[in-house]
Design an enzyme around this catalytic site. Sequence first.
Site, PDB file in Angstrom:
ATOM      1  N   THR A 189    -134.608  22.999  40.162  1.00  0.00           N
ATOM      2  CA  THR A 189    -134.130  21.903  41.006  1.00  0.00           C
ATOM      3  C   THR A 189    -132.790  21.359  40.533  1.00  0.00           C
ATOM      4  O   THR A 189    -131.890  21.125  41.318  1.00  0.00           O
ATOM      5  CB  THR A 189    -135.149  20.748  41.015  1.00  0.00           C
ATOM      6  OG1 THR A 189    -136.398  21.241  41.489  1.00  0.00           O
ATOM      7  CG2 THR A 189    -134.676  19.615  41.915  1.00  0.00           C
ATOM      8  N   SER A 249    -125.497  21.877  41.103  1.00  0.00           N
ATOM      9  CA  SER A 249    -125.037  20.628  41.706  1.00  0.00           C
ATOM     10  C   SER A 249    -125.202  20.641  43.217  1.00  0.00           C
ATOM     11  O   SER A 249    -125.026  19.623  43.871  1.00  0.00           O
ATOM     12  CB  SER A 249    -123.567  20.398  41.351  1.00  0.00           C
ATOM     13  OG  SER A 249    -122.770  21.458  41.834  1.00  0.00           O
ATOM     14  N   SER A 250    -125.533  21.803  43.789  1.00  0.00           N
ATOM     15  CA  SER A 250    -125.717  21.910  45.234  1.00  0.00           C
ATOM     16  C   SER A 250    -127.195  21.887  45.617  1.00  0.00           C
ATOM     17  O   SER A 250    -127.587  22.383  46.657  1.00  0.00           O
ATOM     18  CB  SER A 250    -125.085  23.216  45.742  1.00  0.00           C
ATOM     19  OG  SER A 250    -125.713  24.336  45.142  1.00  0.00           O
ATOM     20  N   CYS A 251    -128.026  21.292  44.743  1.00  0.00           N
ATOM     21  CA  CYS A 251    -129.467  21.337  44.979  1.00  0.00           C
ATOM     22  C   CYS A 251    -129.893  20.479  46.158  1.00  0.00           C
ATOM     23  O   CYS A 251    -131.009  20.594  46.623  1.00  0.00           O
ATOM     24  CB  CYS A 251    -130.216  20.888  43.716  1.00  0.00           C
ATOM     25  SG  CYS A 251    -129.960  19.155  43.308  1.00  0.00           S
ATOM     26  N   GLY A 252    -129.031  19.591  46.612  1.00  0.00           N
ATOM     27  CA  GLY A 252    -129.365  18.799  47.785  1.00  0.00           C
ATOM     28  C   GLY A 252    -129.982  17.459  47.476  1.00  0.00           C
ATOM     29  O   GLY A 252    -130.241  16.664  48.367  1.00  0.00           O
TER      30      GLY A 252
END
Length: 271
Positions: free
Chosen positions: A107, A111-114
Amino acid sequence: MVEQLRSTTLLRIEGARATRRGDHLAREEPLEIRVRGRSIAVTMRTPGHDDELACGFLLSEGLISKRTDVAEIAPCASGENAAFGNILNVFLAPSVPLDLERLTRHTFASSSCGLCGKASIESVHQHFAPLKESPRVSVEVIRLLPEKLIPGQSTFAKTGGLHAAGLFDLTGNLLAVREDVGRHNAVDKVLGWAFLRSLLPLKEHILLVSGRASFEIMQKALAGGIPVVAAVSAPSSLAVEFARESNQLLIGFLRGEKFNVYSRLDLFTNR
């Protein structure tokens, strides 16, 4: 002792001069961590102290919390990578539940995990509560930490290609230092060192990392109960936010006489 270096030949270019010479490279190989025979994670690491790496990783993921949770750690005896020592089995005590929902690396690794920062911090705090109290630490102790870490960075001195993490007590005594191609792995190894010696929680200790301070570094420090984290380089915005929410002291750009304090300024005895 596990060899952490590989020899190579390179061509050194200096102006108009080209010289062939030998050099050393830091080893990088995969390690698969299994728990009760089930694959939990694969990480690229520098071989050595793999048992500490596995325990530190499982601790920071909330799967284990005390030394008695781990019954045995052993290399896997079968499989394609078994002959190279790159598969490690961790056998938990029968009473320890294996809750894979606690795993967070997938998770928070990107940094683009949302997830927004606040959601990420709240998710971690479901597993590791903010510190209730933090010790005071002197400016002079903090200033001397990088210099004390250098003697333990023997592989970095030969390759220039490894991160380091060091664990200190509040008077600045270096207790453990670990090197790895991955800065998170170096921290896991230090945490694993303490875990295997039943030293947790590390509520009167300082963690120093040779690179930058990220959200995951702060998460791992909190998992070990570490109240003070110092970094030679910069912290990320989420690392600072996490430190403030977790009641941790975070220091960045620790170089020579200067450093920046991003949280808990009140913890210094002379300021």
